[in-house]
Design a protein around this motif. Structure first.
Motif, PDB file in Angstrom:
ATOM      1  N   VAL A 202       0.836  -1.197   0.000  1.00 14.25           N
ATOM      2  CA  VAL A 202       0.000   0.000   0.000  1.00 14.25           C
ATOM      3  C   VAL A 202       0.877   1.256   0.000  1.00 14.25           C
ATOM      4  CG1 VAL A 202      -1.652   1.345   1.351  1.00 14.25           C
ATOM      5  CG2 VAL A 202      -1.964  -1.113   1.103  1.00 14.25           C
ATOM      6  N   SER A 203       1.950   1.238   0.777  1.00  9.57           N
ATOM      7  CA  SER A 203       2.870   2.380   0.822  1.00  9.57           C
ATOM      8  C   SER A 203       3.497   2.631  -0.544  1.00  9.57           C
ATOM      9  CB  SER A 203       3.960   2.120   1.871  1.00  9.57           C
ATOM     10  OG  SER A 203       4.933   3.136   1.856  1.00  9.57           O
ATOM     11  N   ALA A 204       3.846   1.542  -1.245  1.00 11.34           N
ATOM     12  CA  ALA A 204       4.472   1.694  -2.564  1.00 11.34           C
ATOM     13  C   ALA A 204       3.539   2.384  -3.540  1.00 11.34           C
ATOM     14  CB  ALA A 204       4.876   0.325  -3.106  1.00 11.34           C
ATOM     15  N   GLN A 205       2.253   2.035  -3.480  1.00 14.27           N
ATOM     16  CA  GLN A 205       1.291   2.658  -4.390  1.00 14.27           C
ATOM     17  C   GLN A 205       0.989   4.100  -4.008  1.00 14.27           C
ATOM     18  OE1 GLN A 205      -1.821  -0.463  -4.206  1.00 14.27           O
ATOM     19  NE2 GLN A 205      -1.481  -0.702  -6.391  1.00 14.27           N
ATOM     20  N   ALA A 209       4.987   7.400  -8.041  1.00 14.20           N
ATOM     21  CA  ALA A 209       4.226   7.652  -9.264  1.00 14.20           C
ATOM     22  C   ALA A 209       4.419   6.438 -10.170  1.00 14.20           C
ATOM     23  CB  ALA A 209       4.711   8.930  -9.941  1.00 14.20           C
ATOM     24  N   MET A 210       3.686   5.374  -9.862  1.00 16.41           N
ATOM     25  CA  MET A 210       3.946   4.087 -10.497  1.00 16.41           C
ATOM     26  C   MET A 210       3.218   3.943 -11.825  1.00 16.41           C
ATOM     27  SD  MET A 210       3.741   0.285  -8.780  1.00 16.41           S
ATOM     28  CE  MET A 210       2.012   0.002  -9.126  1.00 16.41           C
ATOM     29  N   LEU A 211       3.978   3.540 -12.821  1.00 13.68           N
ATOM     30  CA  LEU A 211       3.442   3.234 -14.143  1.00 13.68           C
ATOM     31  C   LEU A 211       3.946   1.860 -14.563  1.00 13.68           C
ATOM     32  CD1 LEU A 211       3.950   6.587 -16.100  1.00 13.68           C
ATOM     33  CD2 LEU A 211       1.779   5.612 -15.378  1.00 13.68           C
ATOM     34  N   THR A 212       3.272   1.247 -15.518  1.00 14.67           N
ATOM     35  CA  THR A 212       3.699  -0.051 -16.027  1.00 14.67           C
ATOM     36  C   THR A 212       3.712  -0.031 -17.554  1.00 14.67           C
ATOM     37  OG1 THR A 212       2.690  -1.167 -14.121  1.00 14.67           O
ATOM     38  CG2 THR A 212       3.280  -2.542 -16.011  1.00 14.67           C
ATOM     39  N   LEU A 348       5.923  -2.061  -7.046  1.00 18.75           N
ATOM     40  CA  LEU A 348       7.314  -1.753  -6.697  1.00 18.75           C
ATOM     41  C   LEU A 348       7.688  -2.280  -5.317  1.00 18.75           C
ATOM     42  CD1 LEU A 348       7.562   1.957  -7.918  1.00 18.75           C
ATOM     43  CD2 LEU A 348       8.485  -0.072  -9.032  1.00 18.75           C
ATOM     44  N   ASN A 349       8.970  -2.570  -5.175  1.00 24.92           N
ATOM     45  CA  ASN A 349       9.539  -3.010  -3.910  1.00 24.92           C
ATOM     46  C   ASN A 349      10.427  -1.878  -3.385  1.00 24.92           C
ATOM     47  OD1 ASN A 349      10.416  -4.601  -1.767  1.00 24.92           O
ATOM     48  ND2 ASN A 349      11.946  -5.688  -2.982  1.00 24.92           N
ATOM     49  N   PRO A 350       9.855  -0.916  -2.633  1.00 27.30           N
ATOM     50  CA  PRO A 350      10.622   0.254  -2.202  1.00 27.30           C
ATOM     51  C   PRO A 350      11.866  -0.127  -1.416  1.00 27.30           C
ATOM     52  CG  PRO A 350       8.284   0.474  -1.668  1.00 27.30           C
ATOM     53  CD  PRO A 350       8.502  -0.939  -2.078  1.00 27.30           C
ATOM     54  N   PRO A 351      12.951   0.668  -1.515  1.00 30.98           N
ATOM     55  CA  PRO A 351      13.063   1.943  -2.243  1.00 30.98           C
ATOM     56  C   PRO A 351      13.478   1.783  -3.700  1.00 30.98           C
ATOM     57  CG  PRO A 351      15.069   1.551  -1.018  1.00 30.98           C
ATOM     58  CD  PRO A 351      14.176   0.383  -0.731  1.00 30.98           C
ATOM     59  N   GLN A 352      13.386   0.567  -4.237  1.00 30.88           N
ATOM     60  CA  GLN A 352      13.733   0.354  -5.644  1.00 30.88           C
ATOM     61  C   GLN A 352      12.775   1.127  -6.543  1.00 30.88           C
ATOM     62  OE1 GLN A 352      13.845  -3.908  -6.316  1.00 30.88           O
ATOM     63  NE2 GLN A 352      14.978  -4.241  -4.413  1.00 30.88           N
ATOM     64  N   ALA A 381       6.211  -7.298 -18.084  1.00 32.81           N
ATOM     65  CA  ALA A 381       5.702  -6.051 -17.520  1.00 32.81           C
ATOM     66  C   ALA A 381       6.792  -5.394 -16.689  1.00 32.81           C
ATOM     67  CB  ALA A 381       4.465  -6.318 -16.665  1.00 32.81           C
ATOM     68  N   LEU A 382       7.008  -4.122 -16.919  1.00 30.74           N
ATOM     69  CA  LEU A 382       7.964  -3.356 -16.112  1.00 30.74           C
ATOM     70  C   LEU A 382       7.211  -2.238 -15.419  1.00 30.74           C
ATOM     71  CD1 LEU A 382      11.043  -2.878 -15.404  1.00 30.74           C
ATOM     72  CD2 LEU A 382      10.924  -1.053 -17.123  1.00 30.74           C
ATOM     73  N   SER A 383       7.066  -2.348 -14.115  1.00 33.06           N
ATOM     74  CA  SER A 383       6.504  -1.252 -13.325  1.00 33.06           C
ATOM     75  C   SER A 383       7.655  -0.380 -12.843  1.00 33.06           C
ATOM     76  CB  SER A 383       5.710  -1.791 -12.132  1.00 33.06           C
ATOM     77  OG  SER A 383       4.550  -2.467 -12.555  1.00 33.06           O
ATOM     78  N   TYR A 384       7.473   0.926 -12.894  1.00 28.58           N
ATOM     79  CA  TYR A 384       8.567   1.835 -12.551  1.00 28.58           C
ATOM     80  C   TYR A 384       8.023   3.098 -11.913  1.00 28.58           C
ATOM     81  CZ  TYR A 384       7.216   4.134 -16.954  1.00 28.58           C
ATOM     82  OH  TYR A 384       6.514   4.768 -17.959  1.00 28.58           O
ATOM     83  N   ASP A 385       8.910   3.772 -11.190  1.00 24.16           N
ATOM     84  CA  ASP A 385       8.567   5.018 -10.504  1.00 24.16           C
ATOM     85  C   ASP A 385       8.845   6.172 -11.467  1.00 24.16           C
ATOM     86  OD1 ASP A 385       8.205   7.178  -8.835  1.00 24.16           O
ATOM     87  OD2 ASP A 385       9.214   6.244  -7.117  1.00 24.16           O
ATOM     88  N   HIS A 386       7.788   6.831 -11.914  1.00 27.93           N
ATOM     89  CA  HIS A 386       7.925   7.895 -12.908  1.00 27.93           C
ATOM     90  C   HIS A 386       8.639   9.124 -12.347  1.00 27.93           C
ATOM     91  CE1 HIS A 386       7.424   9.545 -16.718  1.00 27.93           C
ATOM     92  NE2 HIS A 386       6.109   9.510 -16.878  1.00 27.93           N
ATOM     93  N   ARG A 387       8.758   9.220 -11.031  1.00 31.08           N
ATOM     94  CA  ARG A 387       9.520  10.315 -10.444  1.00 31.08           C
ATOM     95  C   ARG A 387      10.990  10.205 -10.807  1.00 31.08           C
ATOM     96  NH1 ARG A 387       8.648   9.746  -4.207  1.00 31.08           N
ATOM     97  NH2 ARG A 387       9.192   7.608  -4.825  1.00 31.08           N
ATOM     98  N   MET A 388      11.439   8.985 -11.028  1.00 33.06           N
ATOM     99  CA  MET A 388      12.845   8.727 -11.266  1.00 33.06           C
ATOM    100  C   MET A 388      13.129   8.334 -12.712  1.00 33.06           C
ATOM    101  SD  MET A 388      15.851   8.509  -9.928  1.00 33.06           S
ATOM    102  CE  MET A 388      17.290   8.162 -10.928  1.00 33.06           C
ATOM    103  N   ILE A 389      12.218   7.595 -13.308  1.00 30.00           N
ATOM    104  CA  ILE A 389      12.438   7.023 -14.633  1.00 30.00           C
ATOM    105  C   ILE A 389      11.432   7.586 -15.611  1.00 30.00           C
ATOM    106  CG2 ILE A 389      12.577   4.857 -15.939  1.00 30.00           C
ATOM    107  CD1 ILE A 389      13.034   3.437 -13.232  1.00 30.00           C
ATOM    108  N   ASP A 390      11.925   8.103 -16.728  1.00 24.76           N
ATOM    109  CA  ASP A 390      11.037   8.581 -17.789  1.00 24.76           C
ATOM    110  C   ASP A 390      10.507   7.401 -18.595  1.00 24.76           C
ATOM    111  OD1 ASP A 390      11.421  11.230 -17.084  1.00 24.76           O
ATOM    112  OD2 ASP A 390      13.164  11.454 -18.407  1.00 24.76           O
ATOM    113  N   GLY A 391       9.391   7.630 -19.260  1.00 27.44           N
ATOM    114  CA  GLY A 391       8.787   6.575 -20.056  1.00 27.44           C
ATOM    115  C   GLY A 391       9.716   6.040 -21.131  1.00 27.44           C
TER     116      GLY A 391
END
Length: 415
Positions: A202-205, A209-212, A348-352, A381-391
């Motif tokens: 729940v914290s990860a979501q 800013a998670m995208l897949t 995501l598996n924070p802080p990854q 499927a690649l889920s990623y944090d959009h704060r860090m990784i651009d599309g």
């Protein structure tokens, strides 16, 4: 002589624990090295065993109580004689038990002793492989897998497949069963591990800013390579089997080196770039999902990866993973395909900042050089944090994994 029974010293990352199961009660006879209590933490289950023969004089912390590191949980009376436990043989069966009394002189891990008692195995017949001749739980399992000539013994032997190995010493709350037509509800407390998993997901979501992004990979090249060399590979590496996960781990390692942002983590307002690749591999157990970490994967060969994953899976099923084996990690791979999942969105598996999801390999018609061919395809499927990784980076990272898997020679040639 009275001795304080204390909880183990927890690592800095573990604040407290919970008393899961007391295996001995006050006044009950206890032998040296016999399992007293299981303590569940956010990450692993810890066992506390008796340091000498005697009895538990007093239980200070009951099942379900929260305890701190090194806290006193019981008082033990060394050398005292107690009553026979419910698990000890009835008088009519004691003559048979005396025949195997020599097993008490053996060095036996508590989990091995418990499993042997459950399965009716004489420890004197078990071949030991542990340090100083100690019998481990794996030794008992291997003994159970050995075919027996007598039909009655065969019927009690454990299945050979590792997936059917007995449950961990600490069992998860059993899902209650209901009679047909029964309108009932049964409330079962959530295990500490399950509660921690829920909290982290729940914290990860909420905090990322998670995208897949999705793609698909043609597994034919990897499958052909595996089919051609699997026997030679297993013979060369002392029985280590060549699976699919090692190819994905190596492909992900190469992709992480090319896209450092995917291998980074976020710490407050800072971005931490890692000059190494420590990849977590999600393993499902009866108690929940755990993620042991493969360290310095860039320096590992396929056999090293397969061997480590097999070891981790065995430890996870037996609740033997150490906390240090699950800490850290710069990237995670999860495989829902083992359960038949065709497509999913990993969390995501924070802080990854990224996680790769593998899925079921399924034959599908594909257009290959203008012709329709049936190919073994897998959705990725690649889920990623959009704060860090651009599309763009996320898509290129996933495409890189796809290209490496569809032409696995590129993994070896580093191109």
């Amino acid at each position: 002589m009275s001795i304080e029974v204390k909880a183990p010293v927890f690592p800095e990352s573990v604040a407290d624990g919970t008393i899961a199961t007391w295996h001995k009660q006050p006044g009950e006879a206890v032998k040296r090295d016999e399992l007293l209590v299981d303590i569940e933490t956010d990450k692993v289950v810890l066992e506390v065993v008796a340091q000498s023969d005697g009895v538990i004089k007093e239980i200070i912390k009951a099942e379900g109580d929260t305890i701190l590191s090194a806290e006193v949980i019981a008082i033990f009376e060394a050398g005292a004689e107690g009553s026979a436990s419910a698990d000890e043989p009835a008088p009519a069966a004691q003559s048979a038990a005396q025949e195997s009394s020599s097993a008490d002189d053996l060095k036996v891990n508590p989990a091995a002793r418990k499993l042997a008692e459950e399965k009716g195995v004489s420890l004197a017949d078990v071949k030991s492989s542990g340090k100083d001749g100690r019998i481990t739980k794996e030794d008992v399992l291997n003994h159970l897998k050995t075919p027996e000539p007598a039909p009655a013994q065969v019927a009690t032997a454990a299945p050979a497949a590792p997936q059917s190995a007995p449950a961990p010493v600490v069992s998860a709350p059993v899902i209650p069963s209901f009679n047909q037509g029964e309108r009932a509800e049964k409330r079962v407390p959530m295990t500490r591990l399950r509660a921690t998993i829920a909290k982290r997901l729940v914290s990860a979501q909420q905090n990322a800013a998670m995208l897949t992004t999705y793609n698909e990979v043609d597994m034919k090249a990897v499958m052909d390579l595996r089919k051609q060399y699997k026997d030679m590979f297993e013979k060369k590496h002392d029985g280590v089997r060549l699976g699919f996960m090692s190819f994905f781990v190596k492909a992900a390692t190469e992709a992480l080196k090319r896209f450092p942002s995917v291998n980074a983590s976020i710490d407050g307002n800072d971005v931490v770039y890692h000059g190494y690749q420590d990849i977590g591999v999600a393993v499902s157990t009866e108690k929940g999902l755990v993620v042991p970490v493969l360290r310095d994967v860039d320096a590992m060969g396929l056999a090293d990866i397969e061997r480590s994953i097999t070891d981790f899976a065995g430890k996870a099923r037996e609740a033997k993973l150490g906390i240090e084996e699950m800490q850290g990690g710069t990237f995670t791979i999860t495989n829902g395909g083992t359960f038949g999942s065709l497509m999913s969105t990993p969390i995501l598996n924070p802080p990854q900042t990224a996680i790769l999801g593998m899925h079921k390999i399924q034959d599908r018609p594909m257009a290959i050089n203008g012709q329709v061919e049936i190919r073994p395809m897998m959705y990725l499927a690649l889920s990623y944090d959009h704060r860090m990784i651009d599309g763009k980076e996320a898509v290129q990272f996933l495409v890189t994994i796809k290209e490496l898997l569809e032409d696995p020679a590129r993994i070896l040639l580093d191109i």
